[in-house]
Design an enzyme around this catalytic site. Sequence first.
Site, PDB file in Angstrom:
ATOM      1  N   SER A 187      51.923  67.181  69.201  1.00  0.00           N
ATOM      2  CA  SER A 187      52.315  68.581  69.233  1.00  0.00           C
ATOM      3  C   SER A 187      51.386  69.832  69.641  1.00  0.00           C
ATOM      4  O   SER A 187      51.654  70.673  70.342  1.00  0.00           O
ATOM      5  CB  SER A 187      53.095  69.060  68.047  1.00  0.00           C
ATOM      6  OG  SER A 187      52.517  69.464  66.868  1.00  0.00           O
ATOM      7  N   ASN A 188      50.237  69.266  69.163  1.00  0.00           N
ATOM      8  CA  ASN A 188      49.222  70.293  69.713  1.00  0.00           C
ATOM      9  C   ASN A 188      48.870  70.064  70.962  1.00  0.00           C
ATOM     10  O   ASN A 188      48.604  71.129  71.814  1.00  0.00           O
ATOM     11  CB  ASN A 188      47.804  70.039  68.667  1.00  0.00           C
ATOM     12  CG  ASN A 188      47.759  70.916  67.403  1.00  0.00           C
ATOM     13  OD1 ASN A 188      47.693  71.805  67.236  1.00  0.00           O
ATOM     14  ND2 ASN A 188      47.947  70.110  66.263  1.00  0.00           N
ATOM     15  N   ARG A 217      35.016  48.163  66.709  1.00  0.00           N
ATOM     16  CA  ARG A 217      35.265  49.561  66.972  1.00  0.00           C
ATOM     17  C   ARG A 217      34.411  50.325  68.069  1.00  0.00           C
ATOM     18  O   ARG A 217      34.855  50.867  68.944  1.00  0.00           O
ATOM     19  CB  ARG A 217      34.854  50.351  65.686  1.00  0.00           C
ATOM     20  CG  ARG A 217      34.691  51.907  65.554  1.00  0.00           C
ATOM     21  CD  ARG A 217      34.103  52.239  64.367  1.00  0.00           C
ATOM     22  NE  ARG A 217      35.309  51.927  63.266  1.00  0.00           N
ATOM     23  CZ  ARG A 217      36.157  52.772  63.019  1.00  0.00           C
ATOM     24  NH1 ARG A 217      36.364  53.950  63.832  1.00  0.00           N
ATOM     25  NH2 ARG A 217      37.159  52.456  62.117  1.00  0.00           N
ATOM     26  N   MET A 275      43.018  59.912  65.320  1.00  0.00           N
ATOM     27  CA  MET A 275      42.617  59.411  64.110  1.00  0.00           C
ATOM     28  C   MET A 275      41.775  58.217  64.160  1.00  0.00           C
ATOM     29  O   MET A 275      41.936  57.288  63.525  1.00  0.00           O
ATOM     30  CB  MET A 275      43.977  59.097  63.270  1.00  0.00           C
ATOM     31  CG  MET A 275      44.824  60.275  63.139  1.00  0.00           C
ATOM     32  SD  MET A 275      44.417  61.652  62.797  1.00  0.00           S
ATOM     33  CE  MET A 275      44.822  61.828  60.777  1.00  0.00           C
ATOM     34  N   HIS A 332      41.541  70.770  62.952  1.00  0.00           N
ATOM     35  CA  HIS A 332      41.808  70.079  61.504  1.00  0.00           C
ATOM     36  C   HIS A 332      42.472  70.889  60.566  1.00  0.00           C
ATOM     37  O   HIS A 332      42.428  72.134  60.630  1.00  0.00           O
ATOM     38  CB  HIS A 332      40.715  69.913  60.887  1.00  0.00           C
ATOM     39  CG  HIS A 332      40.554  69.323  59.492  1.00  0.00           C
ATOM     40  ND1 HIS A 332      40.608  67.745  59.346  1.00  0.00           N
ATOM     41  CD2 HIS A 332      40.323  69.747  58.328  1.00  0.00           C
ATOM     42  CE1 HIS A 332      40.678  67.609  58.150  1.00  0.00           C
ATOM     43  NE2 HIS A 332      40.558  68.692  57.294  1.00  0.00           N
ATOM     44  N   GLU A 353      28.388  64.568  64.746  1.00  0.00           N
ATOM     45  CA  GLU A 353      28.280  63.404  64.553  1.00  0.00           C
ATOM     46  C   GLU A 353      29.144  63.192  62.986  1.00  0.00           C
ATOM     47  O   GLU A 353      29.502  62.051  62.786  1.00  0.00           O
ATOM     48  CB  GLU A 353      27.001  62.837  64.377  1.00  0.00           C
ATOM     49  CG  GLU A 353      25.944  63.396  63.453  1.00  0.00           C
ATOM     50  CD  GLU A 353      25.261  64.538  64.218  1.00  0.00           C
ATOM     51  OE1 GLU A 353      25.866  64.994  65.241  1.00  0.00           O
ATOM     52  OE2 GLU A 353      24.214  65.067  63.529  1.00  0.00           O
ATOM     53  N   GLU A 380      48.677  76.249  63.703  1.00  0.00           N
ATOM     54  CA  GLU A 380      47.907  74.956  64.682  1.00  0.00           C
ATOM     55  C   GLU A 380      47.940  75.515  66.031  1.00  0.00           C
ATOM     56  O   GLU A 380      47.102  75.425  66.753  1.00  0.00           O
ATOM     57  CB  GLU A 380      47.981  73.652  64.210  1.00  0.00           C
ATOM     58  CG  GLU A 380      47.508  73.454  62.794  1.00  0.00           C
ATOM     59  CD  GLU A 380      47.353  72.000  62.511  1.00  0.00           C
ATOM     60  OE1 GLU A 380      47.126  71.074  63.441  1.00  0.00           O
ATOM     61  OE2 GLU A 380      47.835  71.381  61.436  1.00  0.00           O
TER      62      GLU A 380
HETATM   63  C1  GAR Z   1      47.448  68.228  62.944  1.00  0.00           C
HETATM   64  O1  GAR Z   1      48.128  68.537  61.968  1.00  0.00           O
HETATM   65  C2  GAR Z   1      46.141  68.110  63.335  1.00  0.00           C
HETATM   66  O2  GAR Z   1      45.611  69.161  62.874  1.00  0.00           O
HETATM   67  C3  GAR Z   1      45.689  66.890  62.469  1.00  0.00           C
HETATM   68  O3  GAR Z   1      46.735  65.853  62.604  1.00  0.00           O
HETATM   69  C4  GAR Z   1      48.207  66.591  63.179  1.00  0.00           C
HETATM   70  C5  GAR Z   1      48.461  66.339  64.500  1.00  0.00           C
HETATM   71  O4  GAR Z   1      49.640  66.467  64.766  1.00  0.00           O
HETATM   72  N1  GAR Z   1      44.704  66.237  62.614  1.00  0.00           N
HETATM   73  C6  GAR Z   1      43.799  65.826  61.708  1.00  0.00           C
HETATM   74  O5  GAR Z   1      44.119  65.508  60.534  1.00  0.00           O
HETATM   75  C7  GAR Z   1      42.325  65.287  62.218  1.00  0.00           C
HETATM   76  N2  GAR Z   1      41.772  64.920  60.987  1.00  0.00           N
HETATM   77  P1  GAR Z   1      50.125  66.463  66.358  1.00  0.00           P
HETATM   78  O6  GAR Z   1      49.835  65.153  66.819  1.00  0.00           O
HETATM   79  O7  GAR Z   1      51.572  67.100  66.301  1.00  0.00           O
HETATM   80  O8  GAR Z   1      49.334  67.521  67.261  1.00  0.00           O
END
Ligand code: GAR
Length: 210
Positions: free
Chosen positions: A13-14, A65, A90, A109, A142, A174
């Site tokens: 969604s972001n 990885r 992630m 974040h 990092e 966000e």
């Molecule tokens: C969002 O809330 C973002 O801030 C978080 O994952 C979600 C993704 O949502 N990010 C983290 O936790 C990074 N450590 P989205 O896929 O709908 O954008």
Amino acid sequence: RKRVAVLLSGRGSNMAALLDAAKDPAYPAEIAAVLSNRPDAGGLDTARAAGIEAVAIDHKLFASRAAHEAAVAAELTRIAPDIVCLAGYMRLLSQDFTDRFRGRMINIHPSLLPLFPGLHTHERVLAAGMRVHGCTVHFVTEVMDEGPIIAQAAIAVLPGDTPDALAARLIRAEHRLYAEALRLVASGRARMSGDRAVLSAPETQSGPGD
Ligand code: GAR
């Protein structure tokens, strides 16, 4: 316009909010491609539906990885973005990777960093009895969730809030914040200098009589 590659692992969604902002021809960035380590990420479908190149690089198909990250890096070399946006990506990144995009890679974040780095931020905010919560966009270095802060937005924690209720209110903040932060970076108004983020003031509007 600056070319942006978005890395994500989920719903996206972001990423969709950035796509939306970039519909304005005056917005200084455009989404060139979307990459996901999860082939089933909803964000890939959203990108494809908008006509954006969407690439899955499934981490489960790699022996290590490092091998997966190398494949992501190779794909980014091909796409040649000016800016990389992490949007719910992630995966931990190596220092080689973060060094390579230093000053050109940003992350969103779901907390007011440096409070609550890591996972399950909404649960932890409630458990700590916080009365405010928020989100942060920062340059990626990092150390996970630790780079110089570009922009933040805060929301109130309300009586009766659950982690889901808080997450649902925060995600709207966000979306606005990420579009604004990318605007700052793409226009050169936010940049990394040494270990700091430097923000310059907006151009003053000149009007009649100036
Ligand atoms: C969002 O809330 C973002 O801030 C978080 O994952 C979600 C993704 O949502 N990010 C983290 O936790 C990074 N450590 P989205 O896929 O709908 O954008």
